[in-house]
Enzyme design. Sequence first.
Site, PDB file in Angstrom:
ATOM      1  N   TRP A 100      28.375  -0.091  72.499  1.00  0.00           N
ATOM      2  CA  TRP A 100      28.313  -0.621  73.861  1.00  0.00           C
ATOM      3  C   TRP A 100      27.365   0.189  74.738  1.00  0.00           C
ATOM      4  CZ3 TRP A 100      29.170  -5.412  74.119  1.00  0.00           C
ATOM      5  CH2 TRP A 100      30.131  -6.009  73.314  1.00  0.00           C
ATOM      6  N   ASP A 169      31.705   2.632  82.082  1.00  0.00           N
ATOM      7  CA  ASP A 169      32.203   1.380  81.520  1.00  0.00           C
ATOM      8  C   ASP A 169      33.586   1.716  80.954  1.00  0.00           C
ATOM      9  OD1 ASP A 169      32.930  -0.734  79.909  1.00  0.00           O
ATOM     10  OD2 ASP A 169      31.014  -0.884  78.854  1.00  0.00           O
ATOM     11  N   LYS A 193      40.979  -6.977  77.875  1.00  0.00           N
ATOM     12  CA  LYS A 193      41.698  -6.020  77.034  1.00  0.00           C
ATOM     13  C   LYS A 193      42.994  -5.608  77.737  1.00  0.00           C
ATOM     14  CE  LYS A 193      37.065  -4.999  75.749  1.00  0.00           C
ATOM     15  NZ  LYS A 193      36.948  -5.600  74.451  1.00  0.00           N
TER      16      LYS A 193
HETATM   17  C1  LIG Z   1      33.291  -0.999  76.123  1.00  0.00           C
HETATM   18  C2  LIG Z   1      32.785  -2.404  76.255  1.00  0.00           C
HETATM   19  N1  LIG Z   1      31.759  -2.656  77.087  1.00  0.00           N
HETATM   20  C3  LIG Z   1      31.272  -3.892  77.236  1.00  0.00           C
HETATM   21  C4  LIG Z   1      31.787  -4.957  76.557  1.00  0.00           C
HETATM   22  C5  LIG Z   1      31.217  -6.334  76.770  1.00  0.00           C
HETATM   23  O1  LIG Z   1      32.115  -7.076  77.487  1.00  0.00           O
HETATM   24  P1  LIG Z   1      31.918  -8.617  77.824  1.00  0.00           P
HETATM   25  O2  LIG Z   1      32.047  -9.362  76.546  1.00  0.00           O
HETATM   26  O3  LIG Z   1      33.048  -8.860  78.777  1.00  0.00           O
HETATM   27  O4  LIG Z   1      30.599  -8.790  78.457  1.00  0.00           O
HETATM   28  C6  LIG Z   1      32.861  -4.770  75.673  1.00  0.00           C
HETATM   29  C7  LIG Z   1      33.442  -5.912  74.949  1.00  0.00           C
HETATM   30  O5  LIG Z   1      34.269  -5.830  74.096  1.00  0.00           O
HETATM   31  C8  LIG Z   1      33.367  -3.448  75.519  1.00  0.00           C
HETATM   32  O6  LIG Z   1      34.378  -3.201  74.684  1.00  0.00           O
END
Ligand SMILES: Cc1ncc(COP(=O)(O)O)c(C=O)c1O
Length: 357
Positions: A100, A169, A193
């Site tokens: 991520w 994040d 989550k």
């Molecule tokens: C730590 C983290 N950041 C970003 C995201 C991306 O999230 P989204 O699918 O809501 O854009 C996720 C998705 O699982 C994640 O676990």
Amino acid sequence: MRNWNFSAGPAAIPEEVLKETQSELLEWNQSGMSVMEVSHRSPEYIEVASAARQDLIDLLDIPDNYQVLFLQGGATLQFSMIPMNFAADKTADYLLTGSWSKKAIAEASKITTVNTVASSETSNFQNVPDAAEWNHTNDAAYFHYVANETIQGNALHQPPETESPLIADMSSVILSEPIDVSKFSMIYAGAQKNIGPAGLTICIIKDEFLATASNELPGMLQYSKHAESDSMFNTPPTFAWYLAGKVFSWLKTNGGLEAIAKINHTKAKTLYQFIDTSDFYSNPVAIANRSIMNVPFILKDSNLDAQFLHDSKNAGLLNLKGHRSIGGMRASIYNATPQDAIDALIEFMREFEKKHG
Ligand SMILES: Cc1ncc(COP(=O)(O)O)c(C=O)c1O
């Protein structure tokens, strides 16, 4: 029948919340309609939305000088909105600890100059690089990191020390334990989550930092427009917001973040202990950086993966497949997954090992 769901996201939602939602689905709040059919500008809906925001503020103990925004676009849109708003003419620092943060860096690089302060990519993100080795930029626009890497199952358990505004994040770790919000200029998280259904993204932004955001972007991309309009610049994801409010109430009723943190730490400890004492299963993440929310593990013989997934599903243990980019297994054990689910998983793993080990 509901089974134990170890999905990384969208993930388990507390059963009490689902039942309460079910009971209100056809007619909500004596309005003659469901909450999904109510105007977001109606006083009844605004009351629900404000109560949810206030409960989140209470749970995280968010200081008065922060805006709490309920947005859309997932955490992924934040990967772009953050550099667009805050890094127009400055370098932005990023810590690279997993898939991520890598995506966040890729998006930010399209908009600004990115300095990767440190990376654990060569060790397959099995740890977080030591802070002593981080190569900060002087006067960076901000320092971005992913507090919990959902795919690799690593985490930074304390906010890093940095001179530049700190942005985290927290998609897969928010509300799992208390945090000191005052250390951050911004925290963001996708909801699917620990918060509720997909479609909602929470952004918590310090006023002083928000004041530095761009005013030249299209409205939907400006944090200040969302803040000025109480997250109703356009139609918000009303159902997801309403349901998130129920999850916040559920957390408050169950003792808030101190209480859930105790449960979460015990859950993670039991699972890691079992994995560490077995020769059949292993977890590759450095102990100091192990996530309390996402526990990846591999079987000694990967030829048994399909059998493991087949049998675990039959045993009522769902979504244990590891992320497609790294394989193996992963148990995501968010707030709505109780100790009983962990115990059932360990029991299953023990039996599987007996049969195939
Ligand atoms: C730590 C983290 N950041 C970003 C995201 C991306 O999230 P989204 O699918 O809501 O854009 C996720 C998705 O699982 C994640 O676990």
